[in-house]
Motif scaffolding. Sequence first.
Motif, PDB file in Angstrom:
ATOM      1  N   SER A 288       0.670  -1.079  -0.137  1.00 19.48           N
ATOM      2  CA  SER A 288      -0.045   0.404   0.612  1.00 19.48           C
ATOM      3  C   SER A 288       0.756   1.306  -0.566  1.00 19.48           C
ATOM      4  N   GLY A 289       2.457   1.195   0.228  1.00 22.23           N
ATOM      5  CA  GLY A 289       3.131   2.297   0.719  1.00 22.23           C
ATOM      6  C   GLY A 289       2.942   3.040   1.484  1.00 22.23           C
ATOM      7  N   ALA A 290       2.036   3.027   2.995  1.00 17.58           N
ATOM      8  CA  ALA A 290       1.556   3.055   3.675  1.00 17.58           C
ATOM      9  C   ALA A 290       2.486   2.732   5.244  1.00 17.58           C
ATOM     10  N   HIS A 291       2.657   4.117   5.715  1.00 19.03           N
ATOM     11  CA  HIS A 291       3.993   4.193   6.805  1.00 19.03           C
ATOM     12  C   HIS A 291       3.943   3.479   8.089  1.00 19.03           C
ATOM     13  N   MET A 292       2.596   2.865   8.393  1.00 11.87           N
ATOM     14  CA  MET A 292       2.186   2.152   9.419  1.00 11.87           C
ATOM     15  C   MET A 292       1.362   1.264   8.537  1.00 11.87           C
ATOM     16  N   ALA A 293       1.375   1.037   9.492  1.00 12.10           N
ATOM     17  CA  ALA A 293      -0.435  -0.893  10.149  1.00 12.10           C
ATOM     18  C   ALA A 293      -0.919  -0.564  11.169  1.00 12.10           C
ATOM     19  N   ARG A 294      -1.850  -0.833  11.054  1.00  8.09           N
ATOM     20  CA  ARG A 294      -2.935  -1.720  12.182  1.00  8.09           C
ATOM     21  C   ARG A 294      -3.933  -2.584  11.692  1.00  8.09           C
ATOM     22  N   VAL A 295      -4.553  -3.562  12.579  1.00 14.48           N
ATOM     23  CA  VAL A 295      -5.246  -5.002  13.084  1.00 14.48           C
ATOM     24  C   VAL A 295      -6.500  -3.767  13.424  1.00 14.48           C
ATOM     25  N   LEU A 296      -7.842  -3.513  13.375  1.00 15.30           N
ATOM     26  CA  LEU A 296      -9.008  -3.798  13.561  1.00 15.30           C
ATOM     27  C   LEU A 296      -9.634  -4.956  14.169  1.00 15.30           C
ATOM     28  N   ARG A 297      -9.685  -5.313  15.232  1.00  9.71           N
ATOM     29  CA  ARG A 297     -10.141  -6.639  15.288  1.00  9.71           C
ATOM     30  C   ARG A 297     -11.936  -5.992  15.824  1.00  9.71           C
ATOM     31  N   PRO A 298     -13.225  -7.000  15.942  1.00 11.24           N
ATOM     32  CA  PRO A 298     -13.743  -6.665  15.742  1.00 11.24           C
ATOM     33  C   PRO A 298     -14.628  -6.485  17.598  1.00 11.24           C
ATOM     34  N   GLY A 299     -15.038  -5.482  17.145  1.00 15.36           N
ATOM     35  CA  GLY A 299     -15.085  -4.636  18.895  1.00 15.36           C
ATOM     36  C   GLY A 299     -14.136  -3.824  19.750  1.00 15.36           C
ATOM     37  N   GLN A 300     -13.568  -3.982  18.826  1.00 11.24           N
ATOM     38  CA  GLN A 300     -11.978  -3.402  19.489  1.00 11.24           C
ATOM     39  C   GLN A 300     -12.185  -1.912  19.145  1.00 11.24           C
ATOM     40  N   MET A 301     -11.943  -1.431  20.626  1.00 12.33           N
ATOM     41  CA  MET A 301     -12.244   0.912  20.177  1.00 12.33           C
ATOM     42  C   MET A 301     -11.014   1.244  19.768  1.00 12.33           C
ATOM     43  N   ILE A 302     -11.181   1.993  18.988  1.00  4.94           N
ATOM     44  CA  ILE A 302     -10.115   2.737  17.992  1.00  4.94           C
ATOM     45  C   ILE A 302     -10.083   3.824  18.183  1.00  4.94           C
TER      46      ILE A 302
ATOM     47  N   LYS B 232     -10.519   7.180  16.055  1.00  7.55           N
ATOM     48  CA  LYS B 232     -11.148   8.078  14.710  1.00  7.55           C
ATOM     49  C   LYS B 232     -10.842   8.454  14.547  1.00  7.55           C
ATOM     50  N   GLU B 233      -9.411   8.973  13.913  1.00  5.15           N
ATOM     51  CA  GLU B 233      -8.667  10.558  13.363  1.00  5.15           C
ATOM     52  C   GLU B 233      -8.237   9.454  11.940  1.00  5.15           C
ATOM     53  N   TYR B 234      -8.354  10.457  11.054  1.00  4.65           N
ATOM     54  CA  TYR B 234      -7.525   9.759   9.661  1.00  4.65           C
ATOM     55  C   TYR B 234      -6.449  10.625   9.636  1.00  4.65           C
ATOM     56  N   ASN B 235      -5.655   9.185   9.258  1.00  7.56           N
ATOM     57  CA  ASN B 235      -4.409   9.492   9.269  1.00  7.56           C
ATOM     58  C   ASN B 235      -4.028   8.166   7.698  1.00  7.56           C
ATOM     59  N   THR B 236      -3.615   9.834   7.049  1.00 12.69           N
ATOM     60  CA  THR B 236      -2.884   9.289   6.008  1.00 12.69           C
ATOM     61  C   THR B 236      -2.064   7.971   4.790  1.00 12.69           C
ATOM     62  N   GLN B 237      -1.383   8.042   6.589  1.00 12.60           N
ATOM     63  CA  GLN B 237       0.203   7.065   6.314  1.00 12.60           C
ATOM     64  C   GLN B 237       0.156   5.791   6.557  1.00 12.60           C
ATOM     65  N   ARG B 238      -1.630   5.707   7.405  1.00  9.95           N
ATOM     66  CA  ARG B 238      -1.840   3.976   7.349  1.00  9.95           C
ATOM     67  C   ARG B 238      -2.718   3.273   6.869  1.00  9.95           C
ATOM     68  N   LEU B 239      -2.685   2.155   6.939  1.00 13.86           N
ATOM     69  CA  LEU B 239      -3.549   1.117   6.112  1.00 13.86           C
ATOM     70  C   LEU B 239      -4.126   0.448   7.634  1.00 13.86           C
ATOM     71  N   ASN B 240      -5.094   0.136   7.296  1.00 13.42           N
ATOM     72  CA  ASN B 240      -6.142  -0.237   8.168  1.00 13.42           C
ATOM     73  C   ASN B 240      -6.163  -1.784   7.973  1.00 13.42           C
ATOM     74  N   LEU B 241      -6.185  -2.945   9.206  1.00 15.63           N
ATOM     75  CA  LEU B 241      -6.300  -4.418   7.914  1.00 15.63           C
ATOM     76  C   LEU B 241      -7.433  -4.685   9.216  1.00 15.63           C
ATOM     77  N   VAL B 242      -8.619  -4.684   8.853  1.00 17.11           N
ATOM     78  CA  VAL B 242      -9.982  -5.325   9.350  1.00 17.11           C
ATOM     79  C   VAL B 242     -10.351  -6.699   9.625  1.00 17.11           C
ATOM     80  N   VAL B 243     -10.548  -7.315  10.870  1.00 17.31           N
ATOM     81  CA  VAL B 243      -9.647  -8.494  10.272  1.00 17.31           C
ATOM     82  C   VAL B 243     -11.395  -9.700  11.406  1.00 17.31           C
ATOM     83  N   ASP B 244     -11.396 -10.703  10.934  1.00 20.24           N
ATOM     84  CA  ASP B 244     -12.569 -11.087  11.524  1.00 20.24           C
ATOM     85  C   ASP B 244     -12.741 -12.276  12.638  1.00 20.24           C
TER      86      ASP B 244
END
Length: 108
Positions: free
Chosen positions: A69-83, A85-97
């Motif tokens: 993706s060319g992103a600086h960082m990545a984070r994994v978003l799990r079901p029910g996880q608190m996150i 909400k700020e938008y970061n143009t350098q971050r990749l979000n990976l939503v998982v089940d």
Amino acid sequence: MKNSLWTLAGTSVAAGILAGCAAPNPGAGASNTPAGQPPVGGQCNAAPAQSFVGKDSTASVIEAARVQSGAHMARVLRPGQMITKEYNTQRLNLVVDDNGRITAVRCG
């Protein structure tokens, strides 16, 4: 004399602060980026990383998706996880089940 010393000190401090904010020249010096990989710290583009949907969110898959993706960082978003909400143009979000399988790839 006293005022000129304060002016000189203030100018030196301001110059030091501005030097710390200066962006590096991307064309200067050697690159630490391996051939064929986008530079770390770039703008996220989720489209090239869509091929990771359906894969397990292992460390190597997460890193490969980030690089793709060319992103600086990545984070994994799990079901029910608190996150945040700020938008970061350098971050990749990976939503998982619940099983850790990637269900969505997006920037932010």
